[in-house]
Design a protein around this motif. Structure first.
Motif, PDB file in Angstrom:
ATOM      1  N   THR A  19       0.843  -1.192   0.000  1.00 22.10           N
ATOM      2  CA  THR A  19       0.000   0.000   0.000  1.00 22.10           C
ATOM      3  C   THR A  19       0.874   1.236   0.000  1.00 22.10           C
ATOM      4  O   THR A  19       2.029   1.196   0.448  1.00 22.10           O
ATOM      5  N   LEU A  20       0.321   2.332  -0.483  1.00 17.40           N
ATOM      6  CA  LEU A  20       1.047   3.602  -0.517  1.00 17.40           C
ATOM      7  C   LEU A  20       0.414   4.652   0.387  1.00 17.40           C
ATOM      8  O   LEU A  20       0.816   5.813   0.360  1.00 17.40           O
ATOM      9  N   PHE A  21      -0.568   4.249   1.178  1.00 14.76           N
ATOM     10  CA  PHE A  21      -1.247   5.181   2.068  1.00 14.76           C
ATOM     11  C   PHE A  21      -1.158   4.722   3.509  1.00 14.76           C
ATOM     12  O   PHE A  21      -1.170   3.520   3.794  1.00 14.76           O
ATOM     13  N   ARG A  66       0.542   9.678   3.031  1.00 16.35           N
ATOM     14  CA  ARG A  66       1.204   8.609   2.275  1.00 16.35           C
ATOM     15  C   ARG A  66       2.313   7.973   3.113  1.00 16.35           C
ATOM     16  O   ARG A  66       3.145   8.653   3.686  1.00 16.35           O
ATOM     17  N   ARG A  67       2.267   6.638   3.135  1.00 18.66           N
ATOM     18  CA  ARG A  67       3.371   5.875   3.707  1.00 18.66           C
ATOM     19  C   ARG A  67       3.355   4.501   3.041  1.00 18.66           C
ATOM     20  O   ARG A  67       2.358   3.797   3.068  1.00 18.66           O
ATOM     21  N   GLY A  68       4.458   4.152   2.423  1.00 12.52           N
ATOM     22  CA  GLY A  68       4.541   2.850   1.781  1.00 12.52           C
ATOM     23  C   GLY A  68       4.732   1.745   2.799  1.00 12.52           C
ATOM     24  O   GLY A  68       5.555   1.868   3.707  1.00 12.52           O
ATOM     25  N   ARG A  69       3.955   0.682   2.634  1.00  9.74           N
ATOM     26  CA  ARG A  69       4.078  -0.492   3.504  1.00  9.74           C
ATOM     27  C   ARG A  69       3.954  -1.738   2.639  1.00  9.74           C
ATOM     28  O   ARG A  69       3.142  -1.785   1.721  1.00  9.74           O
ATOM     29  N   GLN A  81       3.857  11.139   4.934  1.00 11.63           N
ATOM     30  CA  GLN A  81       3.896  12.418   4.235  1.00 11.63           C
ATOM     31  C   GLN A  81       2.486  12.811   3.804  1.00 11.63           C
ATOM     32  O   GLN A  81       1.683  11.956   3.422  1.00 11.63           O
ATOM     33  N   ALA A  82       2.203  14.085   3.828  1.00 11.07           N
ATOM     34  CA  ALA A  82       0.916  14.574   3.344  1.00 11.07           C
ATOM     35  C   ALA A  82       0.846  14.386   1.829  1.00 11.07           C
ATOM     36  O   ALA A  82       1.846  14.565   1.121  1.00 11.07           O
ATOM     37  N   THR A  83      -0.324  14.020   1.342  1.00 12.63           N
ATOM     38  CA  THR A  83      -0.483  13.803  -0.101  1.00 12.63           C
ATOM     39  C   THR A  83      -0.203  15.084  -0.886  1.00 12.63           C
ATOM     40  O   THR A  83       0.181  15.018  -2.060  1.00 12.63           O
ATOM     41  N   TYR A 124       1.726  11.539  -6.422  1.00 11.11           N
ATOM     42  CA  TYR A 124       1.542  10.097  -6.278  1.00 11.11           C
ATOM     43  C   TYR A 124       2.603   9.328  -7.062  1.00 11.11           C
ATOM     44  O   TYR A 124       3.205   8.383  -6.548  1.00 11.11           O
ATOM     45  N   SER A 125       2.848   9.715  -8.308  1.00 11.96           N
ATOM     46  CA  SER A 125       3.812   9.001  -9.152  1.00 11.96           C
ATOM     47  C   SER A 125       5.221   9.079  -8.571  1.00 11.96           C
ATOM     48  O   SER A 125       5.983   8.100  -8.632  1.00 11.96           O
ATOM     49  N   THR A 126       5.561  10.227  -7.994  1.00  7.53           N
ATOM     50  CA  THR A 126       6.880  10.382  -7.389  1.00  7.53           C
ATOM     51  C   THR A 126       7.020   9.508  -6.161  1.00  7.53           C
ATOM     52  O   THR A 126       8.023   8.809  -5.978  1.00  7.53           O
TER      53      THR A 126
END
Length: 209
Positions: free
Chosen positions: A125-127, A135-138, A170-172, A177-179
């Motif tokens: 996930t990216l949220f 946003r936080r990747g997990r 991080q705040a969206t 999103y792509s970055t």
């Protein structure tokens, strides 16, 4: 040399030894977990590796081609550390032509590799949990290695739990999103790649925030 000596002499206690160690031998390094567990190495002479990733349909529905992309990112990380990796585009082109021959041993036989690194991606996930504006990747994955010189025996398995950023989401509004997606694939591939190549203490500092 004089400046270095003055710098060392100006330090006290454990800082002296830390700085001296860095100046003499560089930052402390970590042995790859794969090497420590198996007494083998993916940087060995004539060793070749294929990397493949599998993901459940629900993940691929939400994150199109995540399996292929993660395999490509991990392959690039390993290749950058002098591991001879089969190009992931070749691997997946072969899989597209042979959809019923997707077992790690079949891939290893097709490309005549020493090892097959098989990534079973379970979560991605990216949220941030329950926070669509953060946003936080997990990710969670089981990473296995099949040794084609041992009749395709699975010789290594390791659970990988990944998170980025480490300290806070991080705040969206702060990053596209792509970055962020690219940044997290880079982080996740590093978390997986470190199982197979040497890495250094302090490498995570840039990812802490």
């Amino acid at each position: 040399p004089l400046l270095v000596c003055m710098l060392i002499l100006s330090l006290h206690g454990c800082n002296y030894f830390i700085m001296a160690g860095y100046l003499i031998g560089g930052p402390p390094s970590n042995e790859p977990n794969f090497d420590a567990i198996t007494n083998k190495s993916m940087t060995g002479y004539k060793v070749t590796v294929a990397v493949v990733c599998d993901a459940p349909m629900e993940l691929k529905f939400e994150h199109s081609k995540i399996d292929k992309e993660l395999a490509k990112y991990v392959s690039r990380k390993m290749a950058g550390k002098k591991i001879k990796v089969i190009d992931s585009d070749r691997v997946y082109a072969w899989l597209d032509k042979h959809p019923h021959r997707d077992r790690p041993t079949e891939i290893g036989e097709a490309f005549n590799t020493t090892y097959v690194v098989y990534i079973d991606l379970k979560k991605y996930t990216l949220f941030e949990e329950s926070s669509p504006n953060l946003r936080r990747g997990r990710a969670e994955a089981l990473v296995s290695v099949y040794d084609m010189t041992e009749n395709g025996e699975r010789i290594y398995s390791k659970d990988v739990v990944s998170k980025y950023p480490l300290r806070a989401p991080q705040a969206t509004s702060d990053v596209k999103y792509s970055t962020f997606r690219r940044l997290y694939l880079t982080r996740l591939s590093e978390d997986i790649g470190r199982l197979f190549y040497e890495w250094y203490n302090g490498d995570d500092i840039v990812d802490a925030t």
